[in-house]
Design a protein around this motif. Structure first.
Motif, PDB file in Angstrom:
ATOM      1  N   LEU A  35      -7.558  14.415  63.929  1.00 19.51           N
ATOM      2  CA  LEU A  35      -6.564  14.025  64.281  1.00 19.51           C
ATOM      3  C   LEU A  35      -5.617  13.871  63.092  1.00 19.51           C
ATOM      4  O   LEU A  35      -5.501  12.662  61.844  1.00 19.51           O
ATOM      5  N   ASP A  36      -5.085  15.177  62.859  1.00 17.44           N
ATOM      6  CA  ASP A  36      -4.020  14.965  62.216  1.00 17.44           C
ATOM      7  C   ASP A  36      -4.427  15.132  60.079  1.00 17.44           C
ATOM      8  O   ASP A  36      -3.752  14.334  59.557  1.00 17.44           O
ATOM      9  N   ASN A  37      -5.877  15.617  60.221  1.00 19.18           N
ATOM     10  CA  ASN A  37      -6.596  15.321  58.541  1.00 19.18           C
ATOM     11  C   ASN A  37      -6.338  13.885  58.000  1.00 19.18           C
ATOM     12  O   ASN A  37      -6.576  13.299  56.838  1.00 19.18           O
ATOM     13  N   GLN A  66      -8.034  10.497  56.736  1.00 21.58           N
ATOM     14  CA  GLN A  66      -8.557   9.917  55.860  1.00 21.58           C
ATOM     15  C   GLN A  66     -10.113   9.562  56.883  1.00 21.58           C
ATOM     16  O   GLN A  66      -9.285   8.192  57.097  1.00 21.58           O
ATOM     17  N   SER A  67     -10.636   9.598  57.129  1.00 15.81           N
ATOM     18  CA  SER A  67     -12.253   8.776  57.170  1.00 15.81           C
ATOM     19  C   SER A  67     -12.343   9.052  58.649  1.00 15.81           C
ATOM     20  O   SER A  67     -12.895   8.625  59.519  1.00 15.81           O
ATOM     21  N   VAL A  68     -11.476   9.923  59.523  1.00 15.86           N
ATOM     22  CA  VAL A  68     -11.354   9.470  60.655  1.00 15.86           C
ATOM     23  C   VAL A  68     -11.717  11.138  61.365  1.00 15.86           C
ATOM     24  O   VAL A  68     -11.285  11.619  62.803  1.00 15.86           O
ATOM     25  N   SER A  69     -10.598  12.180  61.180  1.00 15.93           N
ATOM     26  CA  SER A  69     -10.703  13.267  61.278  1.00 15.93           C
ATOM     27  C   SER A  69     -11.454  14.745  59.922  1.00 15.93           C
ATOM     28  O   SER A  69     -11.706  14.352  59.580  1.00 15.93           O
ATOM     29  N   CYS A  70     -11.553  15.258  61.023  1.00 19.21           N
ATOM     30  CA  CYS A  70     -11.948  16.768  60.990  1.00 19.21           C
ATOM     31  C   CYS A  70     -11.201  17.254  59.676  1.00 19.21           C
ATOM     32  O   CYS A  70      -9.783  16.868  59.895  1.00 19.21           O
ATOM     33  N   ILE A  71     -11.745  18.342  59.053  1.00 14.43           N
ATOM     34  CA  ILE A  71     -10.504  19.051  57.592  1.00 14.43           C
ATOM     35  C   ILE A  71      -9.814  20.007  58.700  1.00 14.43           C
ATOM     36  O   ILE A  71      -9.935  20.391  59.381  1.00 14.43           O
ATOM     37  N   PRO A  72      -8.358  20.206  57.751  1.00 12.75           N
ATOM     38  CA  PRO A  72      -7.862  21.183  58.522  1.00 12.75           C
ATOM     39  C   PRO A  72      -8.431  22.632  58.369  1.00 12.75           C
ATOM     40  O   PRO A  72      -9.646  22.869  57.896  1.00 12.75           O
ATOM     41  N   ASP A  73      -8.430  23.605  59.335  1.00  9.07           N
ATOM     42  CA  ASP A  73      -8.878  25.080  59.667  1.00  9.07           C
ATOM     43  C   ASP A  73      -8.249  25.591  58.276  1.00  9.07           C
ATOM     44  O   ASP A  73      -6.872  24.982  57.373  1.00  9.07           O
ATOM     45  N   GLY A  74      -9.011  26.559  57.368  1.00 11.71           N
ATOM     46  CA  GLY A  74      -8.227  27.282  56.728  1.00 11.71           C
ATOM     47  C   GLY A  74      -9.391  27.186  55.643  1.00 11.71           C
ATOM     48  O   GLY A  74     -10.759  28.046  56.282  1.00 11.71           O
ATOM     49  N   SER A  75      -9.452  28.400  54.208  1.00 11.89           N
ATOM     50  CA  SER A  75      -9.997  29.136  53.281  1.00 11.89           C
ATOM     51  C   SER A  75     -10.151  27.810  52.176  1.00 11.89           C
ATOM     52  O   SER A  75      -8.580  26.696  52.317  1.00 11.89           O
ATOM     53  N   TYR A  76     -11.516  27.027  51.841  1.00  8.86           N
ATOM     54  CA  TYR A  76     -12.136  26.477  50.776  1.00  8.86           C
ATOM     55  C   TYR A  76     -13.112  27.049  50.055  1.00  8.86           C
ATOM     56  O   TYR A  76     -13.487  27.783  50.300  1.00  8.86           O
ATOM     57  N   ASN A  77     -12.919  26.602  48.884  1.00  5.89           N
ATOM     58  CA  ASN A  77     -13.728  26.616  47.840  1.00  5.89           C
ATOM     59  C   ASN A  77     -15.325  25.341  48.091  1.00  5.89           C
ATOM     60  O   ASN A  77     -14.777  24.708  48.227  1.00  5.89           O
ATOM     61  N   VAL A  78     -15.946  26.165  48.023  1.00  4.31           N
ATOM     62  CA  VAL A  78     -17.409  25.243  47.947  1.00  4.31           C
ATOM     63  C   VAL A  78     -18.369  24.928  46.999  1.00  4.31           C
ATOM     64  O   VAL A  78     -18.654  26.167  46.369  1.00  4.31           O
ATOM     65  N   LYS A  79     -18.962  24.127  46.305  1.00  2.68           N
ATOM     66  CA  LYS A  79     -19.807  24.175  45.436  1.00  2.68           C
ATOM     67  C   LYS A  79     -20.869  23.437  46.134  1.00  2.68           C
ATOM     68  O   LYS A  79     -20.986  22.373  46.859  1.00  2.68           O
ATOM     69  N   ILE A  80     -22.177  23.602  45.292  1.00  2.00           N
ATOM     70  CA  ILE A  80     -22.908  23.197  45.152  1.00  2.00           C
ATOM     71  C   ILE A  80     -23.209  21.580  44.793  1.00  2.00           C
ATOM     72  O   ILE A  80     -23.402  21.660  43.635  1.00  2.00           O
ATOM     73  N   ARG A  81     -24.011  20.602  45.005  1.00  2.00           N
ATOM     74  CA  ARG A  81     -23.811  19.804  44.453  1.00  2.00           C
ATOM     75  C   ARG A  81     -25.597  19.024  44.453  1.00  2.00           C
ATOM     76  O   ARG A  81     -25.833  18.848  45.583  1.00  2.00           O
ATOM     77  N   SER A  82     -25.166  18.661  43.040  1.00  2.00           N
ATOM     78  CA  SER A  82     -26.911  18.152  43.114  1.00  2.00           C
ATOM     79  C   SER A  82     -26.877  16.636  43.477  1.00  2.00           C
ATOM     80  O   SER A  82     -26.437  15.710  43.154  1.00  2.00           O
ATOM     81  N   ALA A  83     -28.253  16.376  44.316  1.00  2.00           N
ATOM     82  CA  ALA A  83     -29.030  14.925  44.221  1.00  2.00           C
ATOM     83  C   ALA A  83     -28.186  13.538  42.690  1.00  2.00           C
ATOM     84  O   ALA A  83     -27.829  13.057  42.938  1.00  2.00           O
ATOM     85  N   ASP A  84     -29.069  14.110  41.829  1.00  2.00           N
ATOM     86  CA  ASP A  84     -28.307  13.907  40.897  1.00  2.00           C
ATOM     87  C   ASP A  84     -26.581  13.056  40.230  1.00  2.00           C
ATOM     88  O   ASP A  84     -25.881  12.534  39.554  1.00  2.00           O
ATOM     89  N   GLU A  85     -25.836  14.035  41.246  1.00  2.00           N
ATOM     90  CA  GLU A  85     -24.013  14.285  40.853  1.00  2.00           C
ATOM     91  C   GLU A  85     -23.999  13.005  41.790  1.00  2.00           C
ATOM     92  O   GLU A  85     -22.312  12.297  42.004  1.00  2.00           O
TER      93      GLU A  85
END
Length: 158
Positions: free
Chosen positions: A58-60, A62-81
């Protein structure tokens, strides 16, 4: 015997200048997009990992659409964060006009506000065995050790 062979191959590769990849690559192929949801398949370094469920496109918004296709960086986020998730999860970084896009546990789009849910099974607007799939995803990334510190995500729409 196999583990000894792997160690020997790694040592030989280092001697001749071949190194392990410096990053882990996630590929999300969205293969079913409807007005209610987006389903896909996630691969780690070319190996199938799990099914995915996202909100519809739904055109990106917020809160109602998936994100655009493309390339992204991803980080592991721990439970305490996190205030909301008491388990390790992934955070997708630098998504245009969005923040806190996560990979987390959930079965339907009602469990997401733009995030990516993982599952072992899927059907229309649903992924099943999400906790099992998410734990496997996180274990596989964590087992990659230092490479997991640099995770690339490519999202492609079919």
């Amino acid at each position: 015997m196999i583990s000894k062979a792997k160690i020997l191959i790694k040592k030989l590769a280092k001697k001749v200048g071949l190194c392990e990849p410096s990053s882990t690559n996630l590929l999300l192929i969205r293969d079913e997009m409807t007005q209610d949801s987006t389903l896909g398949k996630l691969y780690i370094d070319g190996e199938y990992e799990c099914e995915t469920l996202e909100l519809p496109w739904l055109d990106n918004k917020q809160s109602v659409s998936c994100i655009p296709d493309g390339s992204y960086n991803v980080k592991i986020r721990s439970a305490d964060e996190s205030r909301n998730y008491k388990y390790n999860h992934l955070i997708v970084q630098e998504v245009p006009n969005r923040s806190y896009i996560l990979f987390h546990i959930g079965n339907t789009t009602k469990d997401s506000r733009g995030c990516i849910l993982s599952g072992k099974t899927r059907k229309k607007n649903f992924v099943g065995l999400s906790k099992k799939a998410h734990n496997s995803l996180m274990d596989n990334l964590i087992n990659k050790g230092e490479r997991a510190g640099n995770i690339n995500l490519i999202i492609k729409n079919r």
